[in-house]
Design a protein around this motif. Structure first.
Motif, PDB file in Angstrom:
ATOM      1  N   THR A 209       0.821  -1.213   0.000  1.00 40.75           N
ATOM      2  CA  THR A 209       0.000   0.000   0.000  1.00 40.75           C
ATOM      3  C   THR A 209       0.852   1.258   0.000  1.00 40.75           C
ATOM      4  O   THR A 209       0.412   2.305  -0.471  1.00 40.75           O
ATOM      5  CB  THR A 209      -0.936   0.040   1.229  1.00 40.75           C
ATOM      6  OG1 THR A 209      -0.153   0.039   2.428  1.00 40.75           O
ATOM      7  CG2 THR A 209      -1.867  -1.161   1.229  1.00 40.75           C
ATOM      8  N   LEU A 232      -1.848  -0.070  -3.935  1.00 41.48           N
ATOM      9  CA  LEU A 232      -1.024   1.088  -3.603  1.00 41.48           C
ATOM     10  C   LEU A 232      -1.894   2.325  -3.359  1.00 41.48           C
ATOM     11  O   LEU A 232      -2.782   2.650  -4.147  1.00 41.48           O
ATOM     12  CB  LEU A 232      -0.039   1.390  -4.732  1.00 41.48           C
ATOM     13  CG  LEU A 232       1.340   0.749  -4.669  1.00 41.48           C
ATOM     14  CD1 LEU A 232       2.182   1.185  -5.859  1.00 41.48           C
ATOM     15  CD2 LEU A 232       2.065   1.100  -3.373  1.00 41.48           C
ATOM     16  N   THR A 233      -1.595   3.025  -2.277  1.00 44.92           N
ATOM     17  CA  THR A 233      -2.249   4.303  -2.003  1.00 44.92           C
ATOM     18  C   THR A 233      -1.247   5.457  -2.020  1.00 44.92           C
ATOM     19  O   THR A 233      -1.627   6.584  -2.324  1.00 44.92           O
ATOM     20  CB  THR A 233      -2.961   4.287  -0.641  1.00 44.92           C
ATOM     21  OG1 THR A 233      -2.012   4.007   0.394  1.00 44.92           O
ATOM     22  CG2 THR A 233      -4.053   3.233  -0.621  1.00 44.92           C
ATOM     23  N   VAL A 235       2.794   6.630  -3.289  1.00 41.85           N
ATOM     24  CA  VAL A 235       4.036   6.362  -4.017  1.00 41.85           C
ATOM     25  C   VAL A 235       4.935   7.587  -3.894  1.00 41.85           C
ATOM     26  O   VAL A 235       4.582   8.679  -4.347  1.00 41.85           O
ATOM     27  CB  VAL A 235       3.774   6.063  -5.501  1.00 41.85           C
ATOM     28  CG1 VAL A 235       5.097   5.919  -6.256  1.00 41.85           C
ATOM     29  CG2 VAL A 235       2.959   4.783  -5.649  1.00 41.85           C
ATOM     30  N   LEU A 253      -3.677   2.376 -10.973  1.00 41.94           N
ATOM     31  CA  LEU A 253      -3.612   2.360  -9.510  1.00 41.94           C
ATOM     32  C   LEU A 253      -4.832   3.086  -8.950  1.00 41.94           C
ATOM     33  O   LEU A 253      -4.761   4.227  -8.486  1.00 41.94           O
ATOM     34  CB  LEU A 253      -2.311   3.011  -9.047  1.00 41.94           C
ATOM     35  CG  LEU A 253      -1.026   2.383  -9.600  1.00 41.94           C
ATOM     36  CD1 LEU A 253       0.208   3.145  -9.131  1.00 41.94           C
ATOM     37  CD2 LEU A 253      -0.926   0.920  -9.171  1.00 41.94           C
ATOM     38  N   LEU A 256      -4.868   4.946  -5.475  1.00 46.71           N
ATOM     39  CA  LEU A 256      -3.792   5.890  -5.189  1.00 46.71           C
ATOM     40  C   LEU A 256      -4.337   7.236  -4.716  1.00 46.71           C
ATOM     41  O   LEU A 256      -5.283   7.781  -5.292  1.00 46.71           O
ATOM     42  CB  LEU A 256      -2.953   6.087  -6.445  1.00 46.71           C
ATOM     43  CG  LEU A 256      -1.497   6.506  -6.266  1.00 46.71           C
ATOM     44  CD1 LEU A 256      -0.726   5.451  -5.490  1.00 46.71           C
ATOM     45  CD2 LEU A 256      -0.847   6.737  -7.623  1.00 46.71           C
ATOM     46  N   THR A 257      -3.740   7.776  -3.664  1.00 48.91           N
ATOM     47  CA  THR A 257      -4.071   9.125  -3.184  1.00 48.91           C
ATOM     48  C   THR A 257      -2.888  10.075  -3.306  1.00 48.91           C
ATOM     49  O   THR A 257      -3.074  11.274  -3.457  1.00 48.91           O
ATOM     50  CB  THR A 257      -4.521   9.090  -1.712  1.00 48.91           C
ATOM     51  OG1 THR A 257      -3.471   8.572  -0.893  1.00 48.91           O
ATOM     52  CG2 THR A 257      -5.767   8.226  -1.547  1.00 48.91           C
ATOM     53  N   ASP A 258      -1.651   9.560  -3.231  1.00 48.00           N
ATOM     54  CA  ASP A 258      -0.455  10.398  -3.248  1.00 48.00           C
ATOM     55  C   ASP A 258       0.524   9.877  -4.289  1.00 48.00           C
ATOM     56  O   ASP A 258       0.968   8.731  -4.204  1.00 48.00           O
ATOM     57  CB  ASP A 258       0.247  10.395  -1.878  1.00 48.00           C
ATOM     58  CG  ASP A 258      -0.600  10.998  -0.779  1.00 48.00           C
ATOM     59  OD1 ASP A 258      -1.687  10.468  -0.521  1.00 48.00           O
ATOM     60  OD2 ASP A 258      -0.172  11.990  -0.184  1.00 48.00           O
ATOM     61  N   LEU A 259       0.900  10.755  -5.243  1.00 50.74           N
ATOM     62  CA  LEU A 259       1.850  10.391  -6.282  1.00 50.74           C
ATOM     63  C   LEU A 259       2.878  11.506  -6.390  1.00 50.74           C
ATOM     64  O   LEU A 259       2.565  12.613  -6.830  1.00 50.74           O
ATOM     65  CB  LEU A 259       1.127  10.184  -7.615  1.00 50.74           C
ATOM     66  CG  LEU A 259       1.938   9.652  -8.794  1.00 50.74           C
ATOM     67  CD1 LEU A 259       2.611   8.336  -8.439  1.00 50.74           C
ATOM     68  CD2 LEU A 259       1.052   9.483 -10.019  1.00 50.74           C
ATOM     69  N   ILE A 277      -7.503   8.247 -11.943  1.00 49.81           N
ATOM     70  CA  ILE A 277      -7.368   7.838 -10.531  1.00 49.81           C
ATOM     71  C   ILE A 277      -8.272   8.745  -9.715  1.00 49.81           C
ATOM     72  O   ILE A 277      -7.881   9.829  -9.284  1.00 49.81           O
ATOM     73  CB  ILE A 277      -5.897   7.938 -10.078  1.00 49.81           C
ATOM     74  CG1 ILE A 277      -4.989   7.177 -11.045  1.00 49.81           C
ATOM     75  CG2 ILE A 277      -5.741   7.397  -8.662  1.00 49.81           C
ATOM     76  CD1 ILE A 277      -3.505   7.332 -10.745  1.00 49.81           C
ATOM     77  N   LEU A 280      -7.176  10.550  -6.347  1.00 49.10           N
ATOM     78  CA  LEU A 280      -5.848  11.157  -6.263  1.00 49.10           C
ATOM     79  C   LEU A 280      -5.946  12.543  -5.637  1.00 49.10           C
ATOM     80  O   LEU A 280      -6.650  13.420  -6.133  1.00 49.10           O
ATOM     81  CB  LEU A 280      -5.220  11.243  -7.656  1.00 49.10           C
ATOM     82  CG  LEU A 280      -3.733  11.591  -7.700  1.00 49.10           C
ATOM     83  CD1 LEU A 280      -2.900  10.506  -7.027  1.00 49.10           C
ATOM     84  CD2 LEU A 280      -3.268  11.792  -9.141  1.00 49.10           C
TER      85      LEU A 280
END
Length: 525
Positions: A209, A232-233, A235, A253, A256-259, A277, A280
């Motif tokens: 995650t 994954l949430t 990265v 993904l 995913l909330t944070d990239l 996403i 995001l």
């Protein structure tokens, strides 16, 4: 009983079960640990003695084997004899001042489920023996002085859910063997000296995650296979030497909330697939070599809280409905690109906006008058563009901004602003500490009330067409550190200050104004 939350990016609670029986082997092993501690300023082990039952020792919970002495400023080393505590399930010694190496003997604790030694001064290499724990779930070694390679034997701990080796001095590459973890949820390897590419084998950790490989020297491209990590949430790949394009497959993904890809060498366009996403919140590609337009799918990503694309080669106009399609946006950083056109008035609909930073672009036109709707606004940085103001009404945005009571920084320098600075500038937020309007075509007198902005620490008004005397109220700007007024048509003296301008570290009054008279000969500091 619950341990405190470690001060890392991992948000875990160690639930401590009740410990095993009072055995002589456990007693001797723990007393050897006490002997190895050179300083116990908080008296954490005062109760560790022969006359007190083991189960009543502070930090020891009888029933299943727990030693918890975190947050006690303990100094000294961890003795190998601690490995003789065969019944231990949890060892938590994080946030102390322990030094030397992690003893190999600790691997004899074959029932261990938690080993938390983070935030100490441990050095040396991570011993391959640490990979022999058959039941270990949490291994936290972050914020130490560990060096050398990451042992590939750690991949043998099939029960691991958390592996955090961040903030050490580890070198070499990420072992490809780290791919098959069947239970791992969080992998933290940030802030080391790791090099080499990101192994595509990490895509085999289907339970992952959180992936944090930031602040290293990783090169090569981002493996498209990471798009298979459907859980994954978060990265974090920022501050590396990653090259190539952002893989469109990362758009798969869905959780995913944070990239965060900032400070790399990425090229190409931002894939429109990232706009799919739906949850995001943070997209950060600051300081790369990305080009082209930001895809409309990104501009329509209503979940976005932060969009940081500064210092790239992005171009095109900003969408007219920007504030409507990004209603939750709090931080908009687009500086150092090639965006053109105007600043959309719809921006005022994103009422949670705190930072608007679009300097060093090709934006122009009149600054929207309705920015005052952004009552959470703290930074408005529009410098180094071609924004214009010719008529009095073109300055209405200043009057509107007086509603922004949290505004601390406003940058308008190096634009094409003309006319006269409105008196309403004196009614801006009392929290304003930075006001930059230099290198424009602003004429007329400096508004008398400007001195009421008592928290100003930087005021730069040079290289304009300002006339008349410096307002007497300037003497009230006692927090002022930087004042530049050069290259204007000002006259008279600097008004006296109650504090004597004691904080002033930079004062620039000279230069050749448009009228030809050298202003430093008529102004007195």
């Amino acid at each position: 009983m619950t341990l405190p939350i470690p001060a890392s990016f991992l948000f875990f609670l160690f639930l401590l079960p009740m410990l095993s029986a009072d055995t002589s082997a456990d007693r001797e092993a723990l007393l050897s640990f006490k002997v190895a501690i050179s300083d116990d300023p908080l008296g954490a082990m005062n109760s560790w003695n022969e006359s007190t039952p083991l189960c009543r020792w502070r930090g020891v919970t009888c029933g299943s084997g727990t030693v918890n002495l975190s947050l006690n400023s303990l100094s000294g080393e961890i003795p190998s004899a601690l490995g003789n505590c065969s019944g231990l399930l949890h060892i938590s010694l994080w946030n102390n001042k322990l030094r030397w190496r992690i003893p190999g003997g600790i691997s004899n604790c074959t029932k261990l489920e938690t080993l938390s030694l983070s935030e100490n001064y441990l050095d040396g290499e991570i011993l391959p023996e640490l990979g022999s724990f058959p039941k270990l779930q949490f291994l936290g070694l972050y914020s130490n002085n560990l060096r050398g390679p990451i042992p590939s034997t750690l991949a043998d701990i099939s029960t691991l859910t958390t592996l955090d080796l961040s903030s050490n001095g580890l070198r070499g590459g990420i072992p490809p063997e780290l791919g098959p973890f069947p239970e791992l949820q969080s992998l933290g390897l940030s802030s080391n000296n790791l090099t080499g590419g990101i192994p595509s084998s990490l895509a085999n950790i289907s339970t992952l995650t959180l992936l944090d490989l930031s602040n290293n020297g990783h090169g090569g491209s981002i493996p498209p296979e990471l798009g298979h990590l459907s859980n994954l949430t978060v990265v974090f790949l920022f501050t590396n030497d990653l090259t190539g394009a952002i893989p469109p497959r990362l758009g798969n993904l869905s959780k995913l909330t944070d990239l965060h890809f900032y400070e790399n060498l990425l090229v190409g366009e931002i894939p429109p697939e990232l706009g799919g996403i739906k949850d995001l919140n943070f997209l950060d590609v600051y300081v790369n070599r990305l080009s082209g337009r930001i895809p409309s799918a990104i501009w329509n990503l209503s979940s976005l809280i932060l969009l940081h694309a500064g210092y790239n080669q992005l171009s095109g106009p900003l969408p007219r409905d920007l504030g409507e399609t990004l209603p939750n946006l709090a931080n908009l950083h687009l500086f150092g690109n090639q965006f053109e056109g105007g600043l959309p008035p719809s921006l005022s609909n994103a009422t949670g906006l705190e930072v608007v930073e679009v300097s060093q672009n090709r934006l122009g036109g009149v600054i929207p008058f309705n920015l005052g709707k952004l009552q959470s606004l703290t930074w408005l940085i529009l410098s180094d563009n071609s924004f214009q103001a010719r008529e009095e009404e073109d300055w209405n945005f200043i009057t509107s901004l007086t509603n922004c009571s949290n505004l601390t920084k406003m940058g308008l320098q190096n634009n094409s602003l003309g006319g006269v600075l409105p008196a309403a500038v004196a009614n801006l937020s009392r929290k304003l500490d930075t006001l930059l309007i230099e290198r424009n075509h602003i004429g007329g007198r400096i508004p008398e009330g400007l001195g009421s902005l008592g928290e100003l620490s930087m005021l730069r008004m040079g290289r304009n067409l300002l006339t008349g005397e410096i307002p007497a109220s300037f003497g009230e700007l006692t927090d002022l550190k930087h004042l530049t007024l050069e290259d204007n048509k000002l006259s008279g003296e600097i008004p006296p200050s109650p504090g004597g301008l004691s904080n002033l570290s930079k004062l620039s009054l000279g230069g050749e104004p448009a009228g030809g008279e050298d202003s430093h000969r008529t102004l007195e500091a």
